[in-house]
Scaffold this active site. Structure first.
Site, PDB file in Angstrom:
ATOM      1  N   ARG A   1      -3.187 -10.025   4.776  1.00 17.85           N
ATOM      2  CA  ARG A   1      -3.861 -10.474   3.172  1.00 17.85           C
ATOM      3  C   ARG A   1      -2.569  -9.633   2.492  1.00 17.85           C
ATOM      4  O   ARG A   1      -2.279  -8.450   2.434  1.00 17.85           O
ATOM      5  CB  ARG A   1      -5.020  -9.477   3.174  1.00 17.85           C
ATOM      6  CG  ARG A   1      -5.545  -9.585   1.825  1.00 17.85           C
ATOM      7  CD  ARG A   1      -6.627  -8.550   1.684  1.00 17.85           C
ATOM      8  NE  ARG A   1      -7.362  -8.631   0.105  1.00 17.85           N
ATOM      9  CZ  ARG A   1      -6.798  -7.772  -0.862  1.00 17.85           C
ATOM     10  NH1 ARG A   1      -5.889  -7.039  -0.453  1.00 17.85           N
ATOM     11  NH2 ARG A   1      -7.369  -7.757  -1.768  1.00 17.85           N
TER      12      ARG A   1
ATOM     13  N   LYS B   1       0.926  -1.264  -0.090  1.00 17.29           N
ATOM     14  CA  LYS B   1      -0.141  -0.100   0.014  1.00 17.29           C
ATOM     15  C   LYS B   1       0.891   1.221   0.002  1.00 17.29           C
ATOM     16  O   LYS B   1       2.081   1.226   0.269  1.00 17.29           O
ATOM     17  CB  LYS B   1      -1.082   0.073   1.196  1.00 17.29           C
ATOM     18  CG  LYS B   1      -2.067  -1.150   0.832  1.00 17.29           C
ATOM     19  CD  LYS B   1      -3.304  -1.079   1.739  1.00 17.29           C
ATOM     20  CE  LYS B   1      -4.374  -2.085   1.307  1.00 17.29           C
ATOM     21  NZ  LYS B   1      -5.319  -2.309   1.957  1.00 17.29           N
TER      22      LYS B   1
HETATM   23  N1  PMM Z   1      -7.387  -4.167   0.750  1.00 20.09           N
HETATM   24  C1  PMM Z   1      -7.585  -4.135  -0.440  1.00 20.09           C
HETATM   25  C2  PMM Z   1      -8.724  -4.779  -0.921  1.00 20.09           C
HETATM   26  N2  PMM Z   1      -9.493  -6.028  -0.137  1.00 20.09           N
HETATM   27  N3  PMM Z   1      -9.726  -6.558   1.973  1.00 20.09           N
HETATM   28  C3  PMM Z   1      -9.504  -6.611   3.451  1.00 20.09           C
HETATM   29  N4  PMM Z   1     -10.255  -7.188   4.221  1.00 20.09           N
HETATM   30  N5  PMM Z   1      -8.391  -5.870   3.928  1.00 20.09           N
HETATM   31  C4  PMM Z   1      -7.664  -4.909   3.080  1.00 20.09           C
HETATM   32  O1  PMM Z   1      -7.018  -4.050   3.605  1.00 20.09           O
HETATM   33  C5  PMM Z   1      -7.870  -4.887   1.698  1.00 20.09           C
HETATM   34  C6  PMM Z   1      -8.999  -5.786   1.191  1.00 20.09           C
HETATM   35  C7  PMM Z   1      -6.928  -3.061  -1.425  1.00 20.09           C
HETATM   36  O2  PMM Z   1      -6.064  -3.770  -1.768  1.00 20.09           O
HETATM   37  P1  PMM Z   1      -5.514  -4.484  -3.289  1.00 20.09           P
HETATM   38  O3  PMM Z   1      -6.250  -3.400  -4.444  1.00 20.09           O
HETATM   39  O4  PMM Z   1      -3.915  -4.153  -3.300  1.00 20.09           O
HETATM   40  O5  PMM Z   1      -5.877  -5.724  -3.419  1.00 20.09           O
END
Ligand code: PMM
Length: 283
Positions: A263, A222
């Protein structure tokens, strides 16, 4: 260890888990249409499992700052065949969606967990649907859709406010009939948060743990890691795909603090990092 969500198989219990990210999003469709994108996503998920992912998180809609919404029918067309194929191969799948209809279809295709970055706020049908499905539910702290979330990053005390807002989502879950023993809370790193908000939340995971629910942390690649590691001369943020060591560092400390899951995109690095953090915690 913080508590664990009820309703998961034995093999996903008793330790901090690594959730690998599979985004079935347009860039993966660029050279060959939808089927190419779907096959690529399935292949990616298998790579993540080989690297040690406990759960694969499948998402069709980008939630990045500034992203525009996706038609739920298109979201479903992207994710459904991926979830079905992975579940058939015995992989534990979570579905990353804000749409109740997508969550229900993914459950029918074999998903085990619903991961809702809006904490039930984007779609009023989400919590009743999760209640009916009886699935573990990741309820993230959220203040609004991607196109306006940067304007919503306003807090007097981010740790208190995120905890209070998550507690009220937990109440909403309960009112809708969701089994709160199946709910995981997530502070929503990077969602309506500036870098200093993210660091304050990570430092005070113990405060969020006071809500009595398991915690998931999604810090992978991030922006706040990019700015932390900015080039000392140009001040350019570290490129996205060069943030995995920093991500693994977050995973180690989060595991040391007893989170239920991290994650991440780079599973191999975080798998080792979680092993270190967990051993440190138990040492
Ligand atoms: N961040 C993203 C997408 N889904 N779900 C949860 N539970 N927590 C998060 O911090 C989260 C998520 C965005 O990240 P990406 O675009 O790199 O997948």
């Amino acid at each position: 260890m913080f508590p664990e969500p009820a309703g998961l198989p034995e093999r996903l219990r008793g330790r901090t888990l690594v959730m690998g990210v599979v985004n079935v999003t347009p860039d993966s469709f660029s050279d060959g249409g939808r089927y190419f994108g779907i096959d690529a996503a399935i292949g990616r998920a298998h790579d993540l499992v080989r690297d040690g992912a406990d759960i694969v998180d499948v998402g069709g809609e980008s939630t990045r700052p500034g992203a525009t919404r996706l038609d739920p029918a298109e979201e479903l067309a992207r994710i459904e065949p991926v979830v079905r194929a992975l579940a058939a191969d015995g992989i534990a799948v979570s579905i990353d969606t804000m749409n109740a209809s997508t969550a229900a279809a993914a459950a029918a295709a074999g998903a085990l967990i619903v991961n809702d970055v809006s904490g039930g706020l984007a779609d009023p049908a989400m919590l009743p649907t999760v209640a009916d499905l009886g699935m573990p539910y990741i309820c993230m702290h959220w203040r609004g859709h991607a196109e306006r979330m940067n304007d919503l990053a306003v807090y007097d005390d981010v740790v208190e406010e995120v905890a209070t807002e998550l507690a009220s989502r937990l109440e909403a879950c309960s009112r809708a009939g969701v089994d709160v023993d199946r709910v995981v809370l997530d502070p929503g790193i990077g969602f309506a948060k500036e870098a200093h908000h993210n660091w304050a939340l990570l430092r005070r995971l113990d405060h969020l743990a006071g809500l009595g629910r398991p915690i998931l942390i999604g810090a992978s690649r991030k922006r706040f890691l990019g700015s932390l590691l900015a080039d000392p001369v140009s001040d350019e943020p570290r490129p996205t795909d060069d943030r995995d060591v920093a991500t693994a560092a977050v995973s180690a400390i989060a595991a040391r603090d007893g989170v239920w899951a991290v994650r991440v995109h780079d599973v191999a690095g975080s798998r080792d990092a979680v092993a270190v953090g967990s051993a440190w915690r138990q040492g």
